[in-house]
Design a protein around this motif. Structure first.
Motif, short mmCIF file in Angstrom:
data_model
loop_
_atom_site.label_atom_id
_atom_site.label_comp_id
_atom_site.label_asym_id
_atom_site.label_seq_id
_atom_site.Cartn_x
_atom_site.Cartn_y
_atom_site.Cartn_z
N CYS A 153 0.85 -1.20 0.00
CA CYS A 153 0.00 0.00 0.00
C CYS A 153 0.88 1.24 0.00
O CYS A 153 0.93 1.98 1.00
CB CYS A 153 -0.91 0.00 1.23
SG CYS A 153 -1.88 -1.48 1.49
N ALA A 179 -7.04 -2.99 2.06
CA ALA A 179 -6.14 -3.90 1.35
C ALA A 179 -6.14 -5.28 1.98
O ALA A 179 -6.18 -6.30 1.29
CB ALA A 179 -4.72 -3.33 1.35
N SER A 183 -8.34 -9.36 0.51
CA SER A 183 -7.89 -10.73 0.27
C SER A 183 -8.94 -11.77 0.64
O SER A 183 -8.80 -12.95 0.32
CB SER A 183 -6.62 -11.01 1.10
OG SER A 183 -6.91 -11.02 2.50
#
Length: 523
Positions: A153, A179, A183
Motif C-alpha cells: 500500500c 487492502a 484478500s
C-alpha cells in the motif's frame, strides 16, 4: 397457510403481566395463549421446558457481522499480554497458512500489558514468515501491520495517521484495512456472516443491528447480510453510515443512515475527540473530530426529509458536543418535535456530562451503548484511567444516569470489539465500576431486549404477551431465578463486578417469530 401450533409448558416465564405463567402457545408466529400448565389449551405439538426459564430474546444493537465471523475463525489476540506473546501467536497461526495469505487477527489491547511497547512492522513480518499481516486493536480504530502489507500500500505513507512503526490510525488505517480485507473472498465473507449470526442465535440473540458504511464494509457485503435476515438466523437491521446518505441507505435496504458514521474515533486508539488532552498521549493531543456541527445538522435534515432514522458514532465528550450542537441546529430548522419523531441514535456515547445527557433527553436520542466497555476498560488501573485519569474514567459510560432521566437505551456488544455476550452485558450494567452508574438487572435486561426493538421503532416487540411475536429464548439458569430473571450476581457484594463468579445462563433454544433458529445440540 396456518402453521402447526406449539405449546411450550413446564417452565418459568418472564411475563410481568402474568407472573404465574408457566406455559405459552405459539400459533402462526405469535403468542396465542399464556398461562399455567393446568389451563393450557390443546396444541399440535408440545415442548416440555423441564423447568427452564423463558424470556424475550435479546437484541444486539451494534454488531459487525462479517468482522465477527472472521474473528471467530481467525487469530484471537484478546488474551495476549505482551509483544512477545503477540508475536508468538502470529507465528503459530501463520505457520498453518499459505505463503501468500494475509494474516488477519483482532483483539490486542496494550493498555493492560505490564510493558505496553508493541512490535514494529519488521518484527511482525518476521514472525509471520514474510506474510502480510493486519492485526486490529480491540477498538478496531487502529491496527498493527507488517512491512509486507505496508509495501503493498505505497499510498499509505501520505495518509493521516501513518506511522512507520506499523501502528496505523485514521486514514492510514482505512487504507491498509481495505487492502487486508480485499484478500477475503466473497464466499469467505458469506460464511463469516453465517457463522456470526449462528453464534448470536446460540446466545439467545434473535436480532442484531448491523453497522455498516463506506469505511466499514462494502455495499455488497451489507446487502448480502440483509438478504439472509431471519432465514434460519437472527433478523438483521442495517444502518448505513454515510454522511448525507439517507437516500442511499434506503436504496440499500437499511433502516437508518447512521450507526458507524464517525464523529470521532475510539479511546483505545486515542482518536476519540475529547475536551481535555489524553494523559498518556502526545502533549495536548485530544483525538480527532471527523464532522462539523454543520455537517451533523445537514445530515439530520437529510434524514428528516427522507423519513429515515439518522445517527452518529460519538465517543468523546467533544465529539458528542459537536453532534448535539448539530441536533440543535436541525431543531431550529424543523422543530424539536419533528426531530424527536425520528428517534435518531448515537452509538457508544462514552463520555457524557449532565449537559450532554440533557441534550439526549431534549432531542429524544436513542443511546446505543455497550456495558462491556466499562467491564473491560473502566475502573482503577485499566485503559480508561490510563487515557483519562481516574476521575474522568469514572464518568464514562453513564448508562445509569441516562436511564434515570429517561434516555432510551439499547444495549449491544460492538462485536468483535467485545464478544457477543448478552447476559454478561446485563451483569456489567448492574455492576458498573462507578456505583452511581449502576442499573438494576431488570432495567439492563429491558435495554438489551425491548430497547433494541424500540431503537428500530418496533415498539410492540421484546415482551412475552398475548398477541406479541413469539420471539423468545429458553435458558438453563445454574444460579437460579429471581422474579422471572436469572440470578447474575453473587450474594456477597464483595464478589460482584468484572470477575463475579456467578455462572451465567446457558441458551437451550432461540425462537424467532415462532421458528426455532437455535436448539442446543442441533447444528
Amino acid at each position: 397457510m396456518t402453521s402447526p401450533s406449539i405449546l411450550y409448558r413446564g417452565g418459568v416465564l418472564h411475563c410481568p403481566a402474568d407472573p404465574r405463567a408457566t406455559a405459552l402457545l405459539v400459533r402462526d408466529g405469535r403468542i396465542a395463549w399464556l398461562g399455567v400448565d393446568a389451563e393450557a389449551p390443546a396444541a399440535d405439538r408440545v415442548v416440555d421446558l423441564a423447568g427452564a426459564l423463558v424470556t424475550p430474546a435479546f437484541v444486539d444493537a451494534h454488531v459487525h457481522a462479517t468482522d465477527t465471523g472472521l474473528a471467530l475463525a481467525g487469530l484471537d489476540l484478546s488474551g495476549v499480554g505482551s509483544a512477545g506473546q503477540l508475536l508468538d501467536a502470529v507465528s503459530v497461526f501463520a505457520a498453518g497458512l499459505p505463503g501468500d495469505a494475509v494474516v488477519l487477527g483482532h483483539g490486542w489491547d496494550e493498555s493492560g500489558w505490564d510493558d505496553p511497547r508493541l512490535p514494529d512492522a519488521v518484527a511482525l513480518g518476521r514472525a509471520a514468515g514474510g506474510r502480510r499481516v493486519y492485526l486490529s486493536q480491540a477498538s478496531i480504530h487502529s491496527a498493527l501491520v507488517s512491512a509486507a502489507l505496508l509495501a503493498a500500500c505505497p499510498e499509505v505513507v501520505s495518509a493521516a495517521g501513518f506511522d512507520a512503526s506499523g501502528w496505523l490510525r485514521r486514514d492510514a488505517h482505512h487504507v491498509v484495512r481495505a487492502a487486508a480485507f480485499g484478500s477475503v473472498t466473497r464466499a469467505q465473507r458469506v460464511a463469516a456472516q453465517r457463522r456470526a449470526l449462528a453464534h448470536a442465535a446460540s446466545l439467545g440473540i434473535a436480532a442484531v443491528h448491523e453497522c455498516g458504511g463506506p469505511e466499514i464494509s462494502d455495499e455488497e457485503d451489507f446487502t448480502g447480510l440483509l438478504a439472509v435476515s431471519g432465514r434460519g438466523v437472527p433478523e438483521v437491521y442495517g444502518y448505513w453510515g454515510e454522511l448525507l446518505g439517507a437516500a442511499r441507505a434506503l436504496e440499500l435496504g437499511a433502516v437508518g443512515a447512521g450507526g458507524d458514521l464517525f464523529a470521532d474515533g475510539a479511546l483505545g486508539s486515542r482518536t476519540a475527540h475529547v475536551s481535555a488532552a489524553y494523559l498518556d498521549g502526545e502533549p495536548g493531543a485530544c483525538g480527532h473530530g471527523y464532522v462539523t456541527v454543520e455537517q451533523v445538522r445537514d445530515h439530520l435534515l437529510d434524514c428528516v426529509a427522507h423519513g429515515v432514522q439518522g445517527g452518529f458514532h460519538a465517543i468523546g465528550d467533544a465529539a458528542i458536543g459537536t453532534v448535539l450542537a448539530g441536533f440543535a441546529g436541525a431543531a431550529e430548522r424543523v422543530g424539536v418535535e419533528r426531530l424527536r419523531a425520528g428517534r435518531h441514535r448515537v452509538e457508544h456515547a462514552e463520555l457524557m456530562g449532565r449537559r450532554s445527557i440533557a441534550g439526549f433527553v431534549e432531542f429524544g436520542i436513542v443511546a446505543s451503548m455497550q456495558p462491556a466497555f466499562d467491564r473491560l476498560w473502566g475502573g482503577a488501573g485499566r485503559m480508561y484511567e490510563a487515557r483519562l485519569g481516574l476521575s474522568r474514567s469514572l464518568e464514562s459510560n453513564p448508562m445509569g444516569a441516562m436511564h434515570s432521566v429517561g434516555v432510551a437505551l439499547a444495549f449491544g456488544s460492538d462485536s468483535p470489539v467485545t464478544p457477543l455476550d448478552p447476559w454478561g452485558s446485563v451483569r456489567a450494567a448492574a455492576a458498573h465500576h462507578n456505583p452511581v452508574q449502576r442499573m438494576s438487572v431488570r432495567a439492563a435486561f429491558a435495554a438489551h431486549t425491548r430497547g433494541g426493538w424500540r431503537a428500530v421503532q418496533l415498539d410492540n416487540e421484546g415482551v412475552l404477551a398475548l398477541g406479541a411475536p413469539a420471539t423468545f429464548a429458553v435458558w438453563d439458569t445454574p444460579a437460579g431465578v429471581d422474579r422471572g430473571l436469572p440470578v447474575l450476581q453473587a450474594e456477597d457484594p464483595e464478589l460482584r463486578g468484572a470477575d463475579d463468579p456467578t455462572p451465567l445462563p446457558v441458551c437451550r433454544a432461540t425462537v424467532l417469530r415462532g421458528d426455532v433458529i437455535y436448539e442446543e445440540g442441533v447444528s
